[in-house]
Design a protein around this motif. Sequence first.
Motif, mmCIF file in Angstrom:
data_model
loop_
_atom_site.group_PDB
_atom_site.id
_atom_site.type_symbol
_atom_site.label_atom_id
_atom_site.label_comp_id
_atom_site.label_asym_id
_atom_site.label_seq_id
_atom_site.Cartn_x
_atom_site.Cartn_y
_atom_site.Cartn_z
ATOM 1 N N CYS A 78 0.853 -1.198 0.000
ATOM 2 C CA CYS A 78 0.000 0.000 0.000
ATOM 3 C C CYS A 78 0.886 1.244 0.000
ATOM 4 O O CYS A 78 2.026 1.207 0.494
ATOM 5 C CB CYS A 78 -0.850 -0.020 1.268
ATOM 6 S SG CYS A 78 -1.969 1.378 1.438
ATOM 7 N N THR B 255 0.640 3.526 1.936
ATOM 8 C CA THR B 255 0.927 3.762 3.358
ATOM 9 C C THR B 255 2.226 3.073 3.784
ATOM 10 O O THR B 255 2.970 3.591 4.611
ATOM 11 C CB THR B 255 -0.257 3.265 4.219
ATOM 12 O OG1 THR B 255 -1.442 3.882 3.736
ATOM 13 C CG2 THR B 255 -0.074 3.606 5.683
ATOM 14 N N HIS C 17 -1.022 -4.595 5.579
ATOM 15 C CA HIS C 17 -2.344 -4.634 6.214
ATOM 16 C C HIS C 17 -3.415 -5.096 5.241
ATOM 17 O O HIS C 17 -4.585 -4.826 5.434
ATOM 18 C CB HIS C 17 -2.678 -3.259 6.810
ATOM 19 C CG HIS C 17 -2.490 -2.122 5.838
ATOM 20 N ND1 HIS C 17 -1.343 -1.374 5.800
ATOM 21 C CD2 HIS C 17 -3.275 -1.637 4.859
ATOM 22 C CE1 HIS C 17 -1.436 -0.461 4.839
ATOM 23 N NE2 HIS C 17 -2.608 -0.617 4.240
ATOM 24 N N GLU C 18 -2.983 -5.764 4.163
ATOM 25 C CA GLU C 18 -3.936 -6.244 3.161
ATOM 26 C C GLU C 18 -3.607 -7.704 2.862
ATOM 27 O O GLU C 18 -2.453 -8.098 2.942
ATOM 28 C CB GLU C 18 -3.782 -5.418 1.873
ATOM 29 C CG GLU C 18 -4.131 -3.952 2.050
ATOM 30 C CD GLU C 18 -3.549 -3.067 0.954
ATOM 31 O OE1 GLU C 18 -4.250 -2.811 -0.022
ATOM 32 O OE2 GLU C 18 -2.384 -2.645 1.088
ATOM 33 N N ASP D 33 -8.403 -3.018 1.688
ATOM 34 C CA ASP D 33 -8.179 -1.617 2.013
ATOM 35 C C ASP D 33 -8.657 -0.685 0.908
ATOM 36 O O ASP D 33 -9.570 0.116 1.124
ATOM 37 C CB ASP D 33 -6.671 -1.406 2.292
ATOM 38 C CG ASP D 33 -6.297 0.035 2.587
ATOM 39 O OD1 ASP D 33 -7.166 0.913 2.546
ATOM 40 O OD2 ASP D 33 -5.103 0.299 2.842
HETATM 41 ZN ZN LIG Z 1 -3.408 0.683 2.892
#
Ligand SMILES: [Zn+2]
Length: 346
Positions: free
Chosen positions: A38, A40, A60-61, A149
């Motif tokens: 991501c 992020t 986080h995915e 996400d």
């Molecule tokens: Zn993300």
Amino acid sequence: MKALVYHGPGQKLWEDKPKPTLIHPTDAIVKITKTTICGTDLHILKGDVATVEPGRILGHEGVGVIEETGLSVSSFRKGDHVLISCITSCGRCSYCRKGMYSHCENGGWILGNTIDGTQAEYVRIPYADTSLYPIPSGMDEEALVMLSDIFPTGFECGVLNGEVHPGDTVAIVGAGPIGLASLLTAQFFSPAKIIMIDPDANRLEIAKEFGATDVINNRTVDVMQRIQLLTEEKGVDVAIEAVGIPATFGICQDIIAPGGRIANVGVHGKSAELHLESLWSKNITIRTRLVDTVTTSMLLKTVQAEKLQPSQLITHRFALSDIISAYDTFSRAAETRSLKVLLTNS
Ligand SMILES: [Zn+2]
Ligand SMILES: [Zn+2]
């Protein structure tokens, strides 16, 4: 097991880490089958996200298969295929009771932030019952990685917060993966025009293929002038900010029509100017949000019904063990023309 570990600004390693174990009875251990990177994660690697400590596994995915469940997990068992939400929710605190899972007092965005994340062979998922989604059999799991996400974010923070209505003129500032996810999901509501604004000609071409009615290259074209032309001098009903810098938030304020809605999706690291001297009388709404992932089940159904094809955003594929090359490709997006990179753990 192997995992991608953050070692302070600019430093990451694909290295050996202990396989996660159950800590709480509400935990599940998931074997990752597919994951992604991501924007992020790039912010974290720059050192922009102070909560991420060196030694943390990022990500986080992802999707995976349940390896083990804690005693109080009742919705999942070993072997189940699951979609991992980027937001962990306990389902019980006052924020969760309001559907504001992003602010869960016991969770929120913790994966790959304050606890180890999904860019690994295995991950521990707290509050598994309320933080994982079952994947119906026969679904394209690659596409579903995009539902951890970016699709809930583009839809909830952009389209829903912008209150896109049939016939609206919508402008999306930023044609990265999140802006494109907003573009694809805005079409659920049949806006009359969707205008994509970005300085990257390749991304604008993709935006046209994905349903943008007009595109504006803000490197070469005067955005204000073009918007005036496209909207009979009125401005846009909805402006979605999908970059996160003062200049793009400024564009949204410049182009919003009376009664319009500005929906901020971008992650802002710096203060942006609010032009109340021109906006005070315009009846506009400005909304911010961290994705709550309250629409994940709905989005799953739209994918299942082929109303949405999230895999359109996947431009590159790598083995999970080749994640360092994947980061390199993803971080040079303009040159490599990458949107989302898909990593497979086989
Ligand atoms: Zn993300
Ligand atoms: Zn909660």
